[in-house]
Design an enzyme around this catalytic site. Structure first.
Site, PDB file in Angstrom:
ATOM      1  N   ASP A 248      -1.987  -5.566  14.556  1.00 17.27           N
ATOM      2  CA  ASP A 248      -2.275  -5.244  13.128  1.00 17.27           C
ATOM      3  C   ASP A 248      -0.922  -4.667  12.684  1.00 17.27           C
ATOM      4  O   ASP A 248      -0.452  -3.695  13.507  1.00 17.27           O
ATOM      5  CB  ASP A 248      -3.461  -4.096  13.123  1.00 17.27           C
ATOM      6  CG  ASP A 248      -3.663  -3.770  11.643  1.00 17.27           C
ATOM      7  OD1 ASP A 248      -3.334  -4.353  10.620  1.00 17.27           O
ATOM      8  OD2 ASP A 248      -3.933  -2.559  11.456  1.00 17.27           O
ATOM      9  N   HIS A 249      -0.467  -4.997  11.488  1.00 16.41           N
ATOM     10  CA  HIS A 249       1.003  -4.149  11.071  1.00 16.41           C
ATOM     11  C   HIS A 249       2.053  -4.391  11.923  1.00 16.41           C
ATOM     12  O   HIS A 249       2.739  -3.208  12.322  1.00 16.41           O
ATOM     13  CB  HIS A 249       0.706  -2.843  10.836  1.00 16.41           C
ATOM     14  CG  HIS A 249      -0.034  -2.730   9.319  1.00 16.41           C
ATOM     15  ND1 HIS A 249       0.422  -2.949   8.055  1.00 16.41           N
ATOM     16  CD2 HIS A 249      -1.446  -2.278   9.245  1.00 16.41           C
ATOM     17  CE1 HIS A 249      -0.490  -2.657   6.956  1.00 16.41           C
ATOM     18  NE2 HIS A 249      -1.568  -2.542   7.784  1.00 16.41           N
TER      19      HIS A 249
ATOM     20  N   GLU B 254       2.050  -9.891   4.588  1.00 11.78           N
ATOM     21  CA  GLU B 254       1.347  -8.882   3.531  1.00 11.78           C
ATOM     22  C   GLU B 254       2.391  -8.925   2.321  1.00 11.78           C
ATOM     23  O   GLU B 254       3.611  -8.898   2.625  1.00 11.78           O
ATOM     24  CB  GLU B 254       1.385  -7.295   3.859  1.00 11.78           C
ATOM     25  CG  GLU B 254       0.915  -6.410   2.902  1.00 11.78           C
ATOM     26  CD  GLU B 254       0.534  -5.026   3.293  1.00 11.78           C
ATOM     27  OE1 GLU B 254       0.208  -4.101   2.587  1.00 11.78           O
ATOM     28  OE2 GLU B 254       0.238  -5.047   4.686  1.00 11.78           O
TER      29      GLU B 254
ATOM     30  N   GLY C  20      -6.700   4.517   5.344  1.00  8.82           N
ATOM     31  CA  GLY C  20      -7.140   6.002   5.671  1.00  8.82           C
ATOM     32  C   GLY C  20      -8.410   6.467   5.078  1.00  8.82           C
ATOM     33  O   GLY C  20      -9.004   5.398   4.349  1.00  8.82           O
TER      34      GLY C  20
ATOM     35  N   GLY D 294      -7.015  -1.458   4.365  1.00 14.67           N
ATOM     36  CA  GLY D 294      -7.485  -0.373   3.931  1.00 14.67           C
ATOM     37  C   GLY D 294      -9.119  -0.442   3.259  1.00 14.67           C
ATOM     38  O   GLY D 294      -9.434   0.297   2.314  1.00 14.67           O
TER      39      GLY D 294
ATOM     40  N   SER E 177     -12.365   0.382   4.782  1.00 11.59           N
ATOM     41  CA  SER E 177     -13.414   1.293   5.159  1.00 11.59           C
ATOM     42  C   SER E 177     -13.919   2.016   4.156  1.00 11.59           C
ATOM     43  O   SER E 177     -13.444   2.276   3.058  1.00 11.59           O
ATOM     44  CB  SER E 177     -12.716   2.145   6.319  1.00 11.59           C
ATOM     45  OG  SER E 177     -12.457   1.788   7.435  1.00 11.59           O
TER      46      SER E 177
ATOM     47  N   ILE F  48     -11.357  -3.240   9.356  1.00 12.30           N
ATOM     48  CA  ILE F  48     -12.379  -1.809   9.394  1.00 12.30           C
ATOM     49  C   ILE F  48     -11.737  -0.788  10.529  1.00 12.30           C
ATOM     50  O   ILE F  48     -11.936  -1.430  11.717  1.00 12.30           O
ATOM     51  CB  ILE F  48     -13.543  -2.105   9.409  1.00 12.30           C
ATOM     52  CG1 ILE F  48     -13.993  -2.876   8.115  1.00 12.30           C
ATOM     53  CG2 ILE F  48     -14.657  -1.080   9.513  1.00 12.30           C
ATOM     54  CD1 ILE F  48     -15.486  -3.499   8.344  1.00 12.30           C
TER      55      ILE F  48
END
Length: 309
Positions: free
Chosen positions: A82-83, A134, A181, A212, A214, A255
């Site tokens: 991730d990222h 992205e 977040g 993002g 969640s 998530i």
């Protein structure tokens, strides 16, 4: 069963109008909770690792945990970076056995993002590994990702088409209003579904990704607050919006925050109710169960991927 890349998994998700959950992992209990839910729900699953989690847990420990998860459950799964911020970390993860990586060049101008992504794609595809990129910038904070709200930019549909065509990337994370977040919205939550529909139509069958995402369930915010966590004003993406996105070409939904809230609330509850407790199994075990229940709920009621394995 085996470690697989995301290509076939996303093809099925797109055609079936559901999304696959990509759940961030940091330790054994989180892996166990996620996999227990996937087995219970007979659902496809992606375990994803941030650079920070990789550093914390150590690459070899993570790899062995994933091997154990596959052996114990008999499920195929995707192990995803991730990222990834540069070519070097993507290459290291590919060489270390990851089946999918994300190169995040969203901080660069379009041409630089395309060049960096194309370099990762060429290396990854030679190894049978799929690549996520992205386009657009999400606000918020998550591990090394820190973007101020004023610097967030939505994904341009025409640039998305150019980006996919020129890079050969396998999936694309887009910005339509989510943020990293727990603190996503100050007013009423809104996502740009018109933009999402336009991108989906222009790319025709191409899998999109939502970061993002969640939901920050208030029950877990309140539990953390009740037991000393003090998480004021957190507001996530309504689950109904995530379900809607899954029907509009979004095949992967990330998530992380929800898992952290569920795990931490459970641990805090144990320590408040049993302050003399010092056996890790007595507080990590219930935390693992909280992860399982959270993930199962997401798979069944939000992503729509239960029974799709």
């Amino acid at each position: 069963m085996a470690l697989v890349n995301s290509r076939e998994m996303f093809k099925k998700a797109y055609e079936g109008n559901y999304a696959v959950g990509a759940f961030n992992v940091n330790n054994m209990e989180i892996v166990q909770g996620i996999m227990a839910a996937a087995q219970q729900e007979n659902a496809p699953v992606i375990l994803q690792v941030s650079a920070g989690a990789r550093k914390y847990a150590s690459p070899i420990y993570l790899r062995k945990l994933v091997e154990a998860a596959i052996e114990e459950t008999g499920l195929d799964l995707v192990l995803h970076l991730d990222h990834g911020e540069d070519f070097e970390i993507c290459k290291a993860c590919i060489d270390d056995g990851f089946s999918s990586v994300m190169i995040d060049g969203s901080r660069f101008p379009l041409e630089e993002n395309i060049a960096l992504t194309k370099k990762v794609v060429e290396y990854a595809h030679d190894k049978g590994v799929t690549v996520e990129a992205e386009l657009g910038k999400l606000a918020g904070v998550e591990d090394a990702v820190k973007v101020a709200a004023k610097d967030a930019t939505y994904t341009d549909p025409d640039e998305a088409v150019e980006f996919v065509e020129r890079t050969g990337v396998d999936s694309l994370a887009i910005a339509i209003g989510t943020s990293h977040g727990a603190y996503k919205f100050t007013g009423d939550p809104t996502l740009d579904f018109d933009r999402l529909a336009t991108i989906t139509e222009k790319l025709k069958g191409f899998p999109l990704v939502l970061h993002g995402a969640s939901s920050v369930p208030q029950e877990f915010v309140e539990l953390n607050n009740k037991y000393g966590g003090q998480i004021p004003g957190a507001q996530g993406v309504p689950e109904s919006m995530l379900s809607q996105a899954a029907k509009l070409g979004v095949c992967k939904i990330n998530i992380d925050t929800d898992l952290r809230l569920a795990l931490t609330a459970s641990i805090r509850k144990t320590f408040v109710e049993s302050p003399a407790e010092f056996d890790p199994r007595k507080y990590l075990g219930p935390g693992r169960d909280a992860i399982r229940d959270m993930v199962a709920h997401k798979m069944r009621n939000v992503l729509g991927c239960s029974g799709k394995k």
